[in-house]
Design a protein around this motif. Structure first.
Motif, PDB file in Angstrom:
ATOM      1  N   ASN A   1      -4.507 -21.987  30.616  1.00  0.00           N
ATOM      2  CA  ASN A   1      -5.642 -21.170  30.175  1.00  0.00           C
ATOM      3  C   ASN A   1      -6.522 -20.761  31.363  1.00  0.00           C
ATOM      4  N   ILE A   2      -6.755 -21.708  32.274  1.00  0.00           N
ATOM      5  CA  ILE A   2      -7.560 -21.408  33.463  1.00  0.00           C
ATOM      6  C   ILE A   2      -6.857 -20.339  34.295  1.00  0.00           C
ATOM      7  N   ALA A   3      -5.544 -20.475  34.443  1.00  0.00           N
ATOM      8  CA  ALA A   3      -4.781 -19.485  35.205  1.00  0.00           C
ATOM      9  C   ALA A   3      -4.891 -18.094  34.576  1.00  0.00           C
ATOM     10  N   GLU A   4      -4.827 -18.033  33.263  1.00  0.00           N
ATOM     11  CA  GLU A   4      -4.963 -16.742  32.577  1.00  0.00           C
ATOM     12  C   GLU A   4      -6.318 -16.113  32.840  1.00  0.00           C
TER      13      GLU A   4
ATOM     14  N   GLU B   1      -7.725  -7.617  33.215  1.00  0.00           N
ATOM     15  CA  GLU B   1      -6.934  -7.506  31.987  1.00  0.00           C
ATOM     16  C   GLU B   1      -6.726  -8.885  31.383  1.00  0.00           C
ATOM     17  N   ASP B   2      -6.869  -8.969  30.079  1.00  0.00           N
ATOM     18  CA  ASP B   2      -6.732 -10.225  29.351  1.00  0.00           C
ATOM     19  C   ASP B   2      -5.261 -10.477  29.066  1.00  0.00           C
TER      20      ASP B   2
ATOM     21  N   ARG C   1      -4.138 -13.453  27.836  1.00  0.00           N
ATOM     22  CA  ARG C   1      -3.951 -14.505  26.829  1.00  0.00           C
ATOM     23  C   ARG C   1      -3.051 -13.984  25.712  1.00  0.00           C
ATOM     24  N   HIS C   2      -2.240 -14.892  25.159  1.00  0.00           N
ATOM     25  CA  HIS C   2      -1.324 -14.530  24.071  1.00  0.00           C
ATOM     26  C   HIS C   2      -0.383 -13.399  24.484  1.00  0.00           C
ATOM     27  N   THR C   3      -0.118 -13.316  25.788  1.00  0.00           N
ATOM     28  CA  THR C   3       0.745 -12.275  26.334  1.00  0.00           C
ATOM     29  C   THR C   3       1.996 -12.915  26.925  1.00  0.00           C
ATOM     30  N   PRO C   4       3.187 -12.373  26.666  1.00  0.00           N
ATOM     31  CA  PRO C   4       4.392 -12.921  27.301  1.00  0.00           C
ATOM     32  C   PRO C   4       4.257 -12.909  28.820  1.00  0.00           C
ATOM     33  N   VAL C   5       4.866 -13.882  29.459  1.00  0.00           N
ATOM     34  CA  VAL C   5       4.782 -13.982  30.918  1.00  0.00           C
ATOM     35  C   VAL C   5       5.278 -12.697  31.573  1.00  0.00           C
ATOM     36  N   GLU C   6       6.288 -12.062  30.988  1.00  0.00           N
ATOM     37  CA  GLU C   6       6.827 -10.829  31.558  1.00  0.00           C
ATOM     38  C   GLU C   6       5.761  -9.727  31.630  1.00  0.00           C
ATOM     39  N   GLU C   7       4.906  -9.667  30.606  1.00  0.00           N
ATOM     40  CA  GLU C   7       3.826  -8.678  30.611  1.00  0.00           C
ATOM     41  C   GLU C   7       2.760  -9.050  31.631  1.00  0.00           C
ATOM     42  N   ALA C   8       2.473 -10.345  31.730  1.00  0.00           N
ATOM     43  CA  ALA C   8       1.496 -10.808  32.740  1.00  0.00           C
ATOM     44  C   ALA C   8       1.984 -10.478  34.140  1.00  0.00           C
ATOM     45  N   GLU C   9       3.297 -10.574  34.374  1.00  0.00           N
ATOM     46  CA  GLU C   9       3.861 -10.227  35.685  1.00  0.00           C
ATOM     47  C   GLU C   9       3.561  -8.764  36.044  1.00  0.00           C
ATOM     48  N   LYS C  10       3.655  -7.901  35.057  1.00  0.00           N
ATOM     49  CA  LYS C  10       3.375  -6.479  35.304  1.00  0.00           C
ATOM     50  C   LYS C  10       1.910  -6.283  35.685  1.00  0.00           C
TER      51      LYS C  10
END
Length: 240
Positions: free
Chosen positions: A212-215, A224-225, A227-236
């Motif tokens: 959670n802290i990392a997010e 950009e938030d 949270r509740h996002t697949p890691v693949e989307e966070a990578e983008k």
């Protein structure tokens, strides 16, 4: 690496505002160090059968709660006095969210200490301590890295922590399956093994809070938030 183009926190005409933001970051990191120590000491108390150390960990939870309240108040005052915008507001809001995660990590350390006391009185469980050490080391590493990512505004490191969370979940599930199998084979040890399972659950939750802290670090840096996002989307998001 730190996202240099986004690293503008603490760069204001008002030196007082700079100092307030730096103090907020410093107090958050101080609390982070405190809860990290609480978890580490609670694990040590459990595996070394040290009820006295476990008592100290439980008593230390009050200090963690106090730090959370003080940081919340400091952040609220910054919002009221400075009415920060954009990146500064993301920093202050993120600290408020992340400090709640740190307080919950402190709660998990307190739970571990409670079971350490219980097992020091009943006698150690016959299984599960290797798994406690392994998962404990893993989630403590995640927590340290999350605090470091915050200190350096490093969204790439924060992303790596998000990826580690899945591994912790897998390790936790494997450890609980192993303990359940052992308990079915030898029902005399169910109570003590259940205590170890609760400890493993607490450690898994520490990993969740580190994630959670990392997010929130990614939110601070990228706006950009995730949270509740697949890691693949966070990578983008991090790659932009």
């Amino acid at each position: 690496m730190t996202d240099k183009k986004d690293d503008v926190y603490g760069d204001h005409i008002s030196h007082k505002f700079n100092d307030e933001l730096m103090d907020l970051k410093s107090e958050f990191l101080k609390m982070g160090g405190m809860v990290e120590s609480q978890v580490e000491r609670a694990i040590h108390a459990l595996v070394e059968n040290d009820g006295h150390l476990a008592d100290e960990v439980r008593a230390g939870d009050k200090k963690v709660d106090r730090m959370e309240m003080d940081i919340d108040e400091e952040a609220t005052l910054i919002i009221a006095r400075r009415q920060p915008t954009a990146r500064d507001l993301r920093l202050v809001i993120s600290v408020i969210k992340m400090v709640a995660d740190l307080e919950r990590v402190g709660d998990e350390a307190k739970k571990i200490a409670k079971f350490a006391i219980k097992l020091s009185e009943e006698g150690q469980a016959p299984r599960g301590y290797v798994e406690v050490r392994h998962i404990g080391d893993h989630v403590l590493s995640m927590l340290r890295d999350a605090l470091d990512a915050f200190a350096r505004l490093d969204s790439e490191q924060a992303l790596r922590i998000m990826k580690e969370d899945k591994r912790v979940d897998e390790e936790y599930q494997a450890a609980t399956r192993s303990l359940l199998t052992f308990m079915m084979e030898d029902t005399r040890n169910i109570s003590r093994c259940m205590s170890v399972m609760w400890v493993l659950r607490a450690l898994e939750r520490v990993g969740d809070h580190a994630c959670n802290i990392a997010e929130n670090v990614i939110f601070m840096v990228k706006g950009e938030d995730v949270r509740h996002t697949p890691v693949e989307e966070a990578e983008k998001v991090v790659g932009r």
